[in-house]
Write a protein that holds these residues in place. Sequence first.
Motif, PDB file in Angstrom:
ATOM      1  N   SER A   1       0.667  -1.152  -0.047  1.00  0.00           N
ATOM      2  CA  SER A   1       0.226  -0.057  -0.087  1.00  0.00           C
ATOM      3  C   SER A   1       0.870   1.285   0.008  1.00  0.00           C
ATOM      4  CB  SER A   1      -1.067   0.039   1.242  1.00  0.00           C
ATOM      5  OG  SER A   1      -1.930  -1.118   1.112  1.00  0.00           O
ATOM      6  N   HIS A   2       1.869   1.400   0.543  1.00  0.00           N
ATOM      7  CA  HIS A   2       2.953   2.293   0.486  1.00  0.00           C
ATOM      8  C   HIS A   2       3.615   2.537  -0.704  1.00  0.00           C
ATOM      9  CE1 HIS A   2       3.166   2.576   5.367  1.00  0.00           C
ATOM     10  NE2 HIS A   2       2.684   1.237   5.057  1.00  0.00           N
ATOM     11  N   ALA A   3       3.718   1.598  -1.614  1.00  0.00           N
ATOM     12  CA  ALA A   3       4.099   1.798  -2.922  1.00  0.00           C
ATOM     13  C   ALA A   3       3.343   3.149  -3.459  1.00  0.00           C
ATOM     14  CB  ALA A   3       4.056   0.428  -3.860  1.00  0.00           C
ATOM     15  N   TRP A   4       1.958   3.298  -3.101  1.00  0.00           N
ATOM     16  CA  TRP A   4       1.139   4.267  -3.935  1.00  0.00           C
ATOM     17  C   TRP A   4       0.889   5.617  -2.985  1.00  0.00           C
ATOM     18  CZ3 TRP A   4       0.572   1.338  -8.298  1.00  0.00           C
ATOM     19  CH2 TRP A   4       0.562  -0.229  -8.083  1.00  0.00           C
ATOM     20  N   ILE A   5       0.948   5.110  -1.621  1.00  0.00           N
ATOM     21  CA  ILE A   5       0.518   6.280  -0.686  1.00  0.00           C
ATOM     22  C   ILE A   5       1.586   6.681   0.087  1.00  0.00           C
ATOM     23  CG2 ILE A   5      -1.146   7.021   0.900  1.00  0.00           C
ATOM     24  CD1 ILE A   5      -2.688   4.386  -0.133  1.00  0.00           C
ATOM     25  N   ASP A   6       2.006   8.041   0.433  1.00  0.00           N
ATOM     26  CA  ASP A   6       2.950   8.631   1.261  1.00  0.00           C
ATOM     27  C   ASP A   6       2.154   8.737   2.614  1.00  0.00           C
ATOM     28  OD1 ASP A   6       4.882   9.821   2.575  1.00  0.00           O
ATOM     29  OD2 ASP A   6       4.841  11.749   1.440  1.00  0.00           O
ATOM     30  N   PHE A   7       2.449   7.799   3.754  1.00  0.00           N
ATOM     31  CA  PHE A   7       1.654   7.990   4.793  1.00  0.00           C
ATOM     32  C   PHE A   7       2.645   8.573   6.030  1.00  0.00           C
ATOM     33  CE2 PHE A   7      -0.297   3.788   3.305  1.00  0.00           C
ATOM     34  CZ  PHE A   7      -1.524   4.217   3.439  1.00  0.00           C
TER      35      PHE A   7
ATOM     36  N   ALA B   1      14.328 -13.204   0.325  1.00  0.00           N
ATOM     37  CA  ALA B   1      13.775 -12.363  -0.607  1.00  0.00           C
ATOM     38  C   ALA B   1      14.528 -10.982  -0.770  1.00  0.00           C
ATOM     39  CB  ALA B   1      12.265 -12.441  -0.466  1.00  0.00           C
ATOM     40  N   PRO B   2      15.458 -10.867  -1.577  1.00  0.00           N
ATOM     41  CA  PRO B   2      16.183  -9.586  -1.564  1.00  0.00           C
ATOM     42  C   PRO B   2      15.266  -8.530  -2.306  1.00  0.00           C
ATOM     43  CG  PRO B   2      17.295 -11.450  -2.498  1.00  0.00           C
ATOM     44  CD  PRO B   2      16.117 -11.964  -2.289  1.00  0.00           C
ATOM     45  N   TRP B   3      14.105  -8.828  -3.075  1.00  0.00           N
ATOM     46  CA  TRP B   3      13.275  -7.779  -3.403  1.00  0.00           C
ATOM     47  C   TRP B   3      12.362  -7.141  -2.222  1.00  0.00           C
ATOM     48  CZ3 TRP B   3       8.227  -7.459  -2.553  1.00  0.00           C
ATOM     49  CH2 TRP B   3       7.628  -8.462  -2.090  1.00  0.00           C
ATOM     50  N   ALA B   4      12.296  -7.895  -1.121  1.00  0.00           N
ATOM     51  CA  ALA B   4      11.603  -7.421  -0.264  1.00  0.00           C
ATOM     52  C   ALA B   4      12.308  -6.340   0.680  1.00  0.00           C
ATOM     53  CB  ALA B   4      10.874  -8.511   0.725  1.00  0.00           C
ATOM     54  N   VAL B   5      13.625  -6.452   0.723  1.00  0.00           N
ATOM     55  CA  VAL B   5      14.495  -5.689   1.448  1.00  0.00           C
ATOM     56  C   VAL B   5      14.717  -4.389   0.708  1.00  0.00           C
ATOM     57  CG1 VAL B   5      17.052  -5.349   1.948  1.00  0.00           C
ATOM     58  CG2 VAL B   5      16.128  -7.608   2.496  1.00  0.00           C
ATOM     59  N   VAL B   6      14.781  -4.488  -0.776  1.00  0.00           N
ATOM     60  CA  VAL B   6      14.927  -3.116  -1.404  1.00  0.00           C
ATOM     61  C   VAL B   6      13.580  -2.314  -1.486  1.00  0.00           C
ATOM     62  CG1 VAL B   6      15.292  -2.223  -3.750  1.00  0.00           C
ATOM     63  CG2 VAL B   6      16.361  -4.311  -3.192  1.00  0.00           C
ATOM     64  N   ALA B   7      12.437  -3.154  -1.178  1.00  0.00           N
ATOM     65  CA  ALA B   7      11.372  -2.309  -1.197  1.00  0.00           C
ATOM     66  C   ALA B   7      11.013  -1.542   0.099  1.00  0.00           C
ATOM     67  CB  ALA B   7      10.079  -3.323  -1.574  1.00  0.00           C
ATOM     68  N   SER B   8      11.723  -2.016   1.139  1.00  0.00           N
ATOM     69  CA  SER B   8      11.867  -1.276   2.341  1.00  0.00           C
ATOM     70  C   SER B   8      12.936  -0.198   2.614  1.00  0.00           C
ATOM     71  CB  SER B   8      12.174  -2.158   3.442  1.00  0.00           C
ATOM     72  OG  SER B   8      11.161  -2.902   3.863  1.00  0.00           O
TER      73      SER B   8
ATOM     74  N   MET C   1       9.593   1.582  -5.307  1.00  0.00           N
ATOM     75  CA  MET C   1      10.236   1.886  -3.907  1.00  0.00           C
ATOM     76  C   MET C   1      11.570   2.646  -4.042  1.00  0.00           C
ATOM     77  SD  MET C   1       7.650   1.616  -1.769  1.00  0.00           S
ATOM     78  CE  MET C   1       7.563   1.456  -0.063  1.00  0.00           C
ATOM     79  N   ILE C   2      12.343   2.324  -5.067  1.00  0.00           N
ATOM     80  CA  ILE C   2      13.714   3.066  -5.118  1.00  0.00           C
ATOM     81  C   ILE C   2      13.331   4.155  -5.541  1.00  0.00           C
ATOM     82  CG2 ILE C   2      15.677   3.095  -6.757  1.00  0.00           C
ATOM     83  CD1 ILE C   2      15.719   0.099  -6.584  1.00  0.00           C
ATOM     84  N   GLU C   3      12.323   4.483  -6.531  1.00  0.00           N
ATOM     85  CA  GLU C   3      11.936   5.792  -6.838  1.00  0.00           C
ATOM     86  C   GLU C   3      11.369   6.735  -6.012  1.00  0.00           C
ATOM     87  OE1 GLU C   3      12.368   8.679  -9.229  1.00  0.00           O
ATOM     88  OE2 GLU C   3      13.035   6.780  -9.746  1.00  0.00           O
ATOM     89  N   ASN C   4      10.519   6.146  -4.948  1.00  0.00           N
ATOM     90  CA  ASN C   4       9.906   6.876  -3.773  1.00  0.00           C
ATOM     91  C   ASN C   4      10.905   7.430  -3.023  1.00  0.00           C
ATOM     92  OD1 ASN C   4       7.215   7.049  -4.553  1.00  0.00           O
ATOM     93  ND2 ASN C   4       6.737   4.913  -3.678  1.00  0.00           N
ATOM     94  N   TYR C   5      11.827   6.351  -2.879  1.00  0.00           N
ATOM     95  CA  TYR C   5      13.280   6.875  -1.993  1.00  0.00           C
ATOM     96  C   TYR C   5      14.122   8.067  -2.625  1.00  0.00           C
ATOM     97  CZ  TYR C   5      17.944   6.571   0.180  1.00  0.00           C
ATOM     98  OH  TYR C   5      19.161   7.162   0.673  1.00  0.00           O
TER      99      TYR C   5
ATOM    100  N   LEU D   1       8.442  10.095  -6.441  1.00  0.00           N
ATOM    101  CA  LEU D   1       7.422  10.338  -7.738  1.00  0.00           C
ATOM    102  C   LEU D   1       6.209   9.780  -7.503  1.00  0.00           C
ATOM    103  CD1 LEU D   1       7.062  11.190 -10.678  1.00  0.00           C
ATOM    104  CD2 LEU D   1       8.035   9.069 -11.456  1.00  0.00           C
ATOM    105  N   LEU D   2       5.945   8.375  -7.201  1.00  0.00           N
ATOM    106  CA  LEU D   2       4.676   7.957  -6.976  1.00  0.00           C
ATOM    107  C   LEU D   2       3.931   8.576  -6.054  1.00  0.00           C
ATOM    108  CD1 LEU D   2       3.743   5.635  -8.927  1.00  0.00           C
ATOM    109  CD2 LEU D   2       6.223   5.956  -8.839  1.00  0.00           C
ATOM    110  N   TRP D   3       4.572   8.989  -5.139  1.00  0.00           N
ATOM    111  CA  TRP D   3       3.821   9.348  -3.795  1.00  0.00           C
ATOM    112  C   TRP D   3       3.113  10.832  -4.343  1.00  0.00           C
ATOM    113  CZ3 TRP D   3       8.016   8.339   0.014  1.00  0.00           C
ATOM    114  CH2 TRP D   3       8.239   7.118   0.732  1.00  0.00           C
ATOM    115  N   SER D   4       4.053  11.678  -4.911  1.00  0.00           N
ATOM    116  CA  SER D   4       3.589  12.877  -5.426  1.00  0.00           C
ATOM    117  C   SER D   4       2.507  12.553  -6.534  1.00  0.00           C
ATOM    118  CB  SER D   4       4.976  13.729  -6.095  1.00  0.00           C
ATOM    119  OG  SER D   4       4.205  14.777  -6.610  1.00  0.00           O
ATOM    120  N   LEU D   5       2.248  11.893  -7.264  1.00  0.00           N
ATOM    121  CA  LEU D   5       1.518  11.540  -8.227  1.00  0.00           C
ATOM    122  C   LEU D   5       0.111  11.236  -7.657  1.00  0.00           C
ATOM    123  CD1 LEU D   5       3.173   9.800 -11.217  1.00  0.00           C
ATOM    124  CD2 LEU D   5       2.531  11.887 -11.139  1.00  0.00           C
ATOM    125  N   MET D   6       0.241  10.349  -6.645  1.00  0.00           N
ATOM    126  CA  MET D   6      -1.177   9.908  -5.962  1.00  0.00           C
ATOM    127  C   MET D   6      -1.903  11.149  -4.950  1.00  0.00           C
ATOM    128  SD  MET D   6      -1.910   7.345  -7.180  1.00  0.00           S
ATOM    129  CE  MET D   6      -3.183   5.977  -6.123  1.00  0.00           C
TER     130      MET D   6
END
Length: 439
Positions: free
Chosen positions: A244-250, A335-342, A404-408, A412-417
């Motif tokens: 959910s955080h991929a889309w929304i800046d909480f 799962a390395p992807w799950a680390v990157v997404a944090s 999530m790399i881009e949100n970091y 960008l995604l947070w700004s768009l949403m």
Amino acid sequence: MPEPELIASEQSEQDELLSSLQQESFAYFIHEINPANGLIRDKSRPYWPASIAAIGLALAAYPVGVERGFMTRNEAVKRTLAVLRFFTNAPHGPGSDATGYKGFYYHFLDMNTGRRVWNCELSSVDTAFLLAGMLVAQAYFRHETAEEEEIGKLADALYRRADWHWMQNGKAAVSHGWTPEKGFLPYQWKGYDEALIIYLLGLGSPTHPLPKESYTAWTSTYTWKKTYDVELLYAGPLFVHQLSHAWIDFRGIRDSFMREHDMDYFENSRRATFVQQRYAKVNPLEFENYNEHCWGITSSDGPGPVTEQVKGILRVFYDYIARGSPYGPDDGTLAPWAVVASLPFAPEIVLPTIENFERMSLRKAQMYGYKATFNPTFPVEPNREFGWVSLYHFGLNQGPIVIMIENYRSGLLWSLMRQCPYLLTGLRRAGFRGGWLES
């Protein structure tokens, strides 16, 4: 104190690393696609069907690709329009051989026909990810061209089509899904998990909205725990704290539950990330390679199902399952992807872990960035540091890496949403206040 030149050099190296990892992960959406309809394959296995969640993540990733130079804007427009036109015109009704019904879509679709496969469910949460991707596209493609105007109109119409009230099935919480054969599934989205975005998009609908009481039903079954001296809203798999955080800046916005605990969902995900690392450091089940720079447990592929005697310990290994820490299930699969997404939540521990993954050559012989999952404890011949390695990549994994790399890096995604009026309405109807929501 480090010299400014040294700090700048380290930052440059980190940025280069993140850029290359982001681009390689983005390549999944370049290649695992049917260009005629824009559908994205669920996983990188030949003849495998599309996943509507992967399609939603692709739609959200395309603006990142444009901004980072991974694809042209024209190509992103072409792919986005193909998807939106497909869902607009796809078979929609109660029959078993359709694409969707009541504005929701089947979890898995044939890559060519776009129709339901495997007798799968009409999925509420995966539809939410798909619609969120469409709303990102609507927010991003605003150039004054006929094609970009069409993107906005189609995305808006598809979002408005979803009948969230119907998906409640007369109950307070939202159902997991529906099938033509058996009707609604016997499960509702309750307790903290990846479905937070369902309620926010459903509450914001101008056509078939969820009632405010549905959000109360959702939060009423939350579990607050103290783990490794860290208090948090608990969920074991790491992806729950990310999707959910991929889309929304909480950051800085709170609903009534978080106001009671004097924190927000972003801080909660930060704490969950640290709990994951601490669990790996403690390593109570004595799995191979678990340490402060090698962790990441989530829903993922695995080497099972099988039971093996490993170094005198009888271990149960699973296939695809919702792994979690610290209470399990856990079989040593990382799962390395799950680390990157944090990364946005806890860069101070995620970046050193990514650098360690680089030293471990986790991108070696992989098409799309890191290995999806690996299990160093599982015995393989010949013996190797990674142990068992997943044969495939998954769209549901690749998307959060890119986003999530881009949100970091840019938010960008947070700004768009933040520009999405439906999301703003949903947040306010759910009781969120404060921070950027007030400005």
